[in-house]
Design a protein around this motif. Structure first.
Motif, PDB file in Angstrom:
ATOM      1  N   GLY A  70       1.332  -1.273   0.229  1.00  0.00           N
ATOM      2  CA  GLY A  70       0.088   0.144  -0.334  1.00  0.00           C
ATOM      3  C   GLY A  70       0.407   1.498  -0.062  1.00  0.00           C
ATOM      4  N   ILE A  71       1.666   1.058   1.038  1.00  0.00           N
ATOM      5  CA  ILE A  71       2.748   2.410   0.960  1.00  0.00           C
ATOM      6  C   ILE A  71       3.467   2.652  -1.031  1.00  0.00           C
ATOM      7  CG2 ILE A  71       5.321   3.314   1.478  1.00  0.00           C
ATOM      8  CD1 ILE A  71       4.484   1.756   4.497  1.00  0.00           C
ATOM      9  N   TRP A  72       3.595   1.425  -1.776  1.00  0.00           N
ATOM     10  CA  TRP A  72       4.467   1.920  -2.785  1.00  0.00           C
ATOM     11  C   TRP A  72       3.420   2.464  -3.972  1.00  0.00           C
ATOM     12  CZ3 TRP A  72       9.438   1.730  -4.799  1.00  0.00           C
ATOM     13  CH2 TRP A  72      10.806   1.640  -3.581  1.00  0.00           C
ATOM     14  N   THR A  73       1.764   1.355  -3.705  1.00  0.00           N
ATOM     15  CA  THR A  73       0.916   2.230  -4.021  1.00  0.00           C
ATOM     16  C   THR A  73       0.980   3.751  -4.233  1.00  0.00           C
ATOM     17  OG1 THR A  73       0.280  -0.019  -4.139  1.00  0.00           O
ATOM     18  CG2 THR A  73      -1.047   2.355  -5.396  1.00  0.00           C
ATOM     19  N   ALA A  90      11.005  -4.330  -5.108  1.00  0.00           N
ATOM     20  CA  ALA A  90      10.288  -4.311  -3.715  1.00  0.00           C
ATOM     21  C   ALA A  90       8.951  -5.098  -3.845  1.00  0.00           C
ATOM     22  CB  ALA A  90       9.414  -2.983  -3.887  1.00  0.00           C
ATOM     23  N   PHE A  91       8.138  -5.167  -4.585  1.00  0.00           N
ATOM     24  CA  PHE A  91       7.109  -6.502  -4.435  1.00  0.00           C
ATOM     25  C   PHE A  91       8.203  -8.347  -4.415  1.00  0.00           C
ATOM     26  CE2 PHE A  91       4.531  -2.799  -7.013  1.00  0.00           C
ATOM     27  CZ  PHE A  91       4.063  -2.519  -5.675  1.00  0.00           C
ATOM     28  N   SER A  92       8.992  -7.693  -5.029  1.00  0.00           N
ATOM     29  CA  SER A  92       9.665  -9.434  -5.006  1.00  0.00           C
ATOM     30  C   SER A  92       9.978 -10.046  -3.517  1.00  0.00           C
ATOM     31  CB  SER A  92      10.993  -9.383  -5.662  1.00  0.00           C
ATOM     32  OG  SER A  92      12.012  -9.163  -5.144  1.00  0.00           O
ATOM     33  N   GLY A  93       9.971  -9.334  -2.240  1.00  0.00           N
ATOM     34  CA  GLY A  93       9.887  -9.789  -0.933  1.00  0.00           C
ATOM     35  C   GLY A  93       8.279 -10.742  -0.941  1.00  0.00           C
ATOM     36  N   LEU A  94       7.524 -10.542  -2.243  1.00  0.00           N
ATOM     37  CA  LEU A  94       6.593 -11.173  -1.759  1.00  0.00           C
ATOM     38  C   LEU A  94       6.900 -12.634  -1.806  1.00  0.00           C
ATOM     39  CD1 LEU A  94       3.404 -11.820  -0.981  1.00  0.00           C
ATOM     40  CD2 LEU A  94       3.132 -11.113  -2.762  1.00  0.00           C
ATOM     41  N   ILE A  95       7.517 -13.397  -3.094  1.00  0.00           N
ATOM     42  CA  ILE A  95       7.514 -13.980  -3.627  1.00  0.00           C
ATOM     43  C   ILE A  95       9.224 -15.006  -2.535  1.00  0.00           C
ATOM     44  CG2 ILE A  95       9.361 -15.330  -5.496  1.00  0.00           C
ATOM     45  CD1 ILE A  95       8.192 -13.435  -7.162  1.00  0.00           C
ATOM     46  N   VAL A  96       9.397 -13.633  -1.692  1.00  0.00           N
ATOM     47  CA  VAL A  96      10.907 -14.988  -0.802  1.00  0.00           C
ATOM     48  C   VAL A  96       9.303 -15.107   0.519  1.00  0.00           C
ATOM     49  CG1 VAL A  96      12.399 -13.840   1.175  1.00  0.00           C
ATOM     50  CG2 VAL A  96      12.285 -13.149  -1.436  1.00  0.00           C
ATOM     51  N   LEU A  97       8.748 -14.384   1.143  1.00  0.00           N
ATOM     52  CA  LEU A  97       8.240 -15.251   1.976  1.00  0.00           C
ATOM     53  C   LEU A  97       6.443 -15.843   1.722  1.00  0.00           C
ATOM     54  CD1 LEU A  97       6.207 -13.847   4.753  1.00  0.00           C
ATOM     55  CD2 LEU A  97       4.200 -12.244   3.325  1.00  0.00           C
ATOM     56  N   ALA A  98       6.446 -16.195   0.331  1.00  0.00           N
ATOM     57  CA  ALA A  98       5.874 -16.739  -0.172  1.00  0.00           C
ATOM     58  C   ALA A  98       6.560 -18.848  -0.538  1.00  0.00           C
ATOM     59  CB  ALA A  98       4.463 -16.241  -0.971  1.00  0.00           C
ATOM     60  N   ALA A  99       7.998 -17.856  -0.505  1.00  0.00           N
ATOM     61  CA  ALA A  99       8.521 -19.475  -0.386  1.00  0.00           C
ATOM     62  C   ALA A  99       8.837 -20.765   1.076  1.00  0.00           C
ATOM     63  CB  ALA A  99      10.137 -19.325  -0.654  1.00  0.00           C
ATOM     64  N   PRO A 141      -1.979   9.139   4.799  1.00  0.00           N
ATOM     65  CA  PRO A 141      -1.997   7.894   4.921  1.00  0.00           C
ATOM     66  C   PRO A 141      -0.571   6.864   4.580  1.00  0.00           C
ATOM     67  CG  PRO A 141      -3.306   8.100   2.773  1.00  0.00           C
ATOM     68  CD  PRO A 141      -2.781   9.179   3.702  1.00  0.00           C
ATOM     69  N   LEU A 142       0.150   7.659   3.573  1.00  0.00           N
ATOM     70  CA  LEU A 142       1.554   6.569   3.161  1.00  0.00           C
ATOM     71  C   LEU A 142       2.640   7.508   4.257  1.00  0.00           C
ATOM     72  CD1 LEU A 142       3.419   6.911   0.265  1.00  0.00           C
ATOM     73  CD2 LEU A 142       4.845   7.588   1.924  1.00  0.00           C
ATOM     74  N   SER A 143       2.519   8.277   4.955  1.00  0.00           N
ATOM     75  CA  SER A 143       3.282   8.918   6.283  1.00  0.00           C
ATOM     76  C   SER A 143       2.832   7.648   7.181  1.00  0.00           C
ATOM     77  CB  SER A 143       3.226  10.463   6.297  1.00  0.00           C
ATOM     78  OG  SER A 143       2.119  10.874   6.406  1.00  0.00           O
ATOM     79  N   LEU A 184      -6.586  -3.730   5.392  1.00  0.00           N
ATOM     80  CA  LEU A 184      -4.931  -3.808   4.790  1.00  0.00           C
ATOM     81  C   LEU A 184      -5.295  -4.883   3.257  1.00  0.00           C
ATOM     82  CD1 LEU A 184      -3.173  -3.102   7.796  1.00  0.00           C
ATOM     83  CD2 LEU A 184      -3.198  -1.660   5.723  1.00  0.00           C
ATOM     84  N   ARG A 185      -5.499  -6.049   4.149  1.00  0.00           N
ATOM     85  CA  ARG A 185      -5.330  -7.336   3.128  1.00  0.00           C
ATOM     86  C   ARG A 185      -6.121  -7.000   2.334  1.00  0.00           C
ATOM     87  NH1 ARG A 185      -4.349 -10.472   8.330  1.00  0.00           N
ATOM     88  NH2 ARG A 185      -6.732 -10.779   8.390  1.00  0.00           N
ATOM     89  N   TRP A 186      -7.406  -6.755   2.487  1.00  0.00           N
ATOM     90  CA  TRP A 186      -8.348  -6.793   1.287  1.00  0.00           C
ATOM     91  C   TRP A 186      -8.685  -5.513   0.457  1.00  0.00           C
ATOM     92  CZ3 TRP A 186      -9.652 -11.217  -1.078  1.00  0.00           C
ATOM     93  CH2 TRP A 186      -9.238 -12.176   0.038  1.00  0.00           C
ATOM     94  N   SER A 187      -8.274  -4.665   0.935  1.00  0.00           N
ATOM     95  CA  SER A 187      -7.879  -2.897  -0.102  1.00  0.00           C
ATOM     96  C   SER A 187      -6.992  -3.485  -1.479  1.00  0.00           C
ATOM     97  CB  SER A 187      -6.849  -2.084   0.199  1.00  0.00           C
ATOM     98  OG  SER A 187      -5.654  -2.528   0.821  1.00  0.00           O
ATOM     99  N   PRO A 188      -6.658  -3.108  -2.421  1.00  0.00           N
ATOM    100  CA  PRO A 188      -6.785  -3.750  -3.404  1.00  0.00           C
ATOM    101  C   PRO A 188      -5.396  -3.613  -3.634  1.00  0.00           C
ATOM    102  CG  PRO A 188      -8.568  -1.368  -4.327  1.00  0.00           C
ATOM    103  CD  PRO A 188      -8.328  -1.439  -2.805  1.00  0.00           C
ATOM    104  N   SER A 189      -4.394  -2.785  -2.498  1.00  0.00           N
ATOM    105  CA  SER A 189      -3.158  -2.971  -2.818  1.00  0.00           C
ATOM    106  C   SER A 189      -2.472  -4.192  -2.319  1.00  0.00           C
ATOM    107  CB  SER A 189      -2.064  -1.768  -2.207  1.00  0.00           C
ATOM    108  OG  SER A 189      -2.601  -1.304  -1.097  1.00  0.00           O
ATOM    109  N   GLY A 190      -3.510  -5.009  -0.779  1.00  0.00           N
ATOM    110  CA  GLY A 190      -3.185  -5.932  -0.287  1.00  0.00           C
ATOM    111  C   GLY A 190      -4.121  -7.215  -1.267  1.00  0.00           C
ATOM    112  N   TRP A 191      -4.234  -7.555  -2.654  1.00  0.00           N
ATOM    113  CA  TRP A 191      -4.880  -8.172  -2.909  1.00  0.00           C
ATOM    114  C   TRP A 191      -4.080  -9.411  -3.273  1.00  0.00           C
ATOM    115  CZ3 TRP A 191      -8.277  -5.198  -7.064  1.00  0.00           C
ATOM    116  CH2 TRP A 191     -10.156  -5.087  -6.235  1.00  0.00           C
ATOM    117  N   ALA A 192      -2.740  -9.228  -3.596  1.00  0.00           N
ATOM    118  CA  ALA A 192      -1.467  -9.986  -4.682  1.00  0.00           C
ATOM    119  C   ALA A 192      -1.282 -11.320  -3.085  1.00  0.00           C
ATOM    120  CB  ALA A 192      -0.836  -9.230  -4.796  1.00  0.00           C
ATOM    121  N   PRO A 193      -1.117 -10.313  -1.631  1.00  0.00           N
ATOM    122  CA  PRO A 193      -0.824 -10.496  -0.257  1.00  0.00           C
ATOM    123  C   PRO A 193      -1.311 -11.359   0.452  1.00  0.00           C
ATOM    124  CG  PRO A 193       0.296  -8.864  -0.207  1.00  0.00           C
ATOM    125  CD  PRO A 193      -0.882  -8.717  -1.680  1.00  0.00           C
ATOM    126  N   ALA A 194      -2.866 -11.141  -0.049  1.00  0.00           N
ATOM    127  CA  ALA A 194      -4.113 -11.586   0.566  1.00  0.00           C
ATOM    128  C   ALA A 194      -4.382 -13.311  -0.364  1.00  0.00           C
ATOM    129  CB  ALA A 194      -5.385 -11.485   0.260  1.00  0.00           C
TER     130      ALA A 194
END
Length: 521
Positions: free
Chosen positions: A65-68, A120-129, A187-189, A209-219
């Motif tokens: 969400g911060i990056w978005t 930055a987003f590739s951290g999600l791949i590390v988490l999912a691994a 909201p970013l700050s 946070l998880r179900w806002s559009p910026s959280g759909w990929a982590p969800a």
């Protein structure tokens, strides 16, 4: 077509890397962004505590969400979006607007910003691994879809705001839209300041946070890790559908933009209030010309209005959260502090029209002084009433010495910084296009560095005034506090005159170099 535009984008980016000062700031911005992106990826990748899927997903959704929000408020706050390949240059080619939108989207991913975001987003791949191959596969798809989503979201929002600000009828709407987009800073700050506390947030906030559009990929990754494939597919499908809808909206806005005139200056003849103002000599003529430019030119409005709105509301949000007036009396001070940032490239707006000033004997002095007076009016008219009214309206009469003294210094030193930086660190702007936020050649890093220098100078300049105010507060002598007002006024006037003098000398002695610097590359 996409391949041609990608090669064109890479060629222009490579050229920007070797473009002197602009190339240095460009490389500096890339390196800084890469460092932040690697840090973000590390935080996301190791966010899970003892395999806790919920906590890991909440932190990932927050950082996404911060990056978005950064993609939304960043170009608006600095008044520049990257359009290295400008659509107007392709308007005569026999290409449909959807085909052109697809090609420009492909070219947009050839720049450094999407690559940094991908890191930055590739951290999600590390988490999912840590949760298995299925979650990793979903993470790869989710990261790519979210990258497409944020790029398209930024393009659509900027195109929408820019379209509104091109006409006089849409000027008021453009002010509101640009201000609202710029307010994504808040909201970013807040998210940046509370990342470390996200492990213990209430379940309702975590779910939002998880179900806002910026959280759909982590969800989607979390659902795949728990074996809930219906939820995972729905989240990925929603992200793909949102991206498709944004692409369709962008193609429509792009078609309207290509059908509109390229000149972004609204207005016609010299009627109205400014047309009845007596132009007392060359300085008066420059003053009226500059005021008309700030009123009509959508590129100037796109730079000024968002930072002005953000500056006004910056002390309001903490006060609302704290339940007291807080720093609201200083809204005029912060508004002036931010508004002058929009004027740090005055001669860049003129471009090659600067030659008319250079070939006219004795025009440098009148030009600088007229711009100085115009800038004082443009910034002072909306911000001075705030400084005069808010302390009394809020019952904070004791704050008047603080507000008035700090306002005088902020405005005077800000105008000084704008004039000086306009002649010693100018950068070219692209020809007027349908997007007033357009910043061909990646000037965003240069603009941020210049704005940082201006804010730093303003902070140092208020130290004498703050020292007097603190002494008055410590000794409980109101007369000492009120002494800061003439001191601040004197510092502000002296700074403005000094900046005008430096700008006059630079314009008179380094005019050819300045003309070469603002010529579009």
């Amino acid at each position: 077509m996409a391949g041609v535009l990608i090669r064109m984008r890479l060629l222009l980016t490579r050229r920007a890397l070797t473009n002197g000062w602009q190339g240095f700031t460009f490389v500096t911005g890339i390196l800084a962004g890469a460092v932040v992106a690697i840090g973000t990826a590390a935080v996301i990748g190791f966010a899970a505590r003892d395999g806790d899927v919920a906590h890991g997903t909440t932190i990932a959704a927050t950082l996404f969400g911060i990056w978005t929000l950064g993609w939304l408020c960043g170009p608006v706050l600095i008044g520049s979006s990257d359009e290295t390949v400008q659509p107007e240059h392709l308007r005569l080619l026999p290409i449909s607007h959807r085909g052109l939108a697809a090609g420009l989207l492909a070219a947009a991913f050839a720049g450094p910003a999407p690559v940094i975001n991908l890191i930055a987003f590739s951290g999600l791949i590390v988490l999912a691994a840590q949760w298995g191959w299925a979650a990793t596969f979903v993470a790869v798809i989710g990261v790519l879809l979210h990258l497409v989503f944020v790029v398209l979201l930024s393009r659509v929002v900027l195109a929408w705001v820019g379209a509104a600000m091109r006409s006089r009828r849409g000027k008021d709407l453009g002010v509101l839209l640009a201000g609202l987009v710029g307010l994504a800073y808040y909201p970013l700050s807040w998210l940046l300041g509370h990342v470390s506390e996200l492990r213990d947030v209430p379940s309702g906030v975590a779910t939002a946070l998880r179900w806002s559009p910026s959280g759909w990929a982590p969800a989607a990754v979390a659902a795949a890790a728990q074996g809930d494939w219906l939820i995972a597919l729905l989240a990925l499908g929603a992200l793909a559908a949102a991206s498709l809808g944004l692409w369709q909206a962008w193609s429509v806005l792009l078609a309207r933009r290509l059908a509109a005139p390229m000149n972004s200056v609204a207005g016609g003849s010299g009627g109205g209030l400014l047309g009845r103002v007596r132009q007392g000599g060359p300085v008066g003529a420059v003053l009226v010309k500059e005021l008309r430019a700030w009123w009509r030119d959508s590129r100037r409005r796109a730079t000024l209005l968002p930072v002005l709105v953000v500056g006004i509301l910056m002390p309001v949000f903490p006060a609302v959260q704290g339940g007291s007036a807080g720093g609201v009396p200083f809204a005029g001070v912060t508004a002036a502090l931010f508004a002058v940032l929009a004027a740090a490239n005055l001669y860049g707006y003129d471009g090659t029209a600067l030659w008319q000033t250079l070939v006219t004997p004795g025009a440098a002095r009148a030009d600088v002084r007229g711009r100085l007076l115009a800038l004082l009016l443009v910034v002072g008219v909306p911000t001075l009433p705030l400084s005069l009214i808010l302390p009394g309206a809020l019952g904070r009469w004791e704050m008047y010495p603080w507000v008035l003294s700090l306002y005088a210094v902020a405005l005077g030193v800000g105008v000084c910084s704008a004039l000086v930086l306009s002649v010693i660190a100018p950068y070219p702007l692209p020809p007027r296009t349908g997007n007033p936020f357009s910043g061909s050649g990646n000037p965003g890093c240069a603009k941020m560095l210049i704005q940082f220098v201006m804010i730093l100078g303003q902070m140092f300049s208020v130290l004498p005034v703050v020292a007097i105010l603190l002494v008055g507060r410590a000794t409980e002598l109101k007369a000492v506090e009120w002494l800061a007002v003439p001191v601040g006024l004197g510092l502000g006037i002296a700074a403005a005159l000094l900046g005008a003098r430096i700008a006059e000398r630079r314009l008179a002695t380094g005019g050819p170099e300045l003309l070469a610097a603002v010529r579009p590359k």
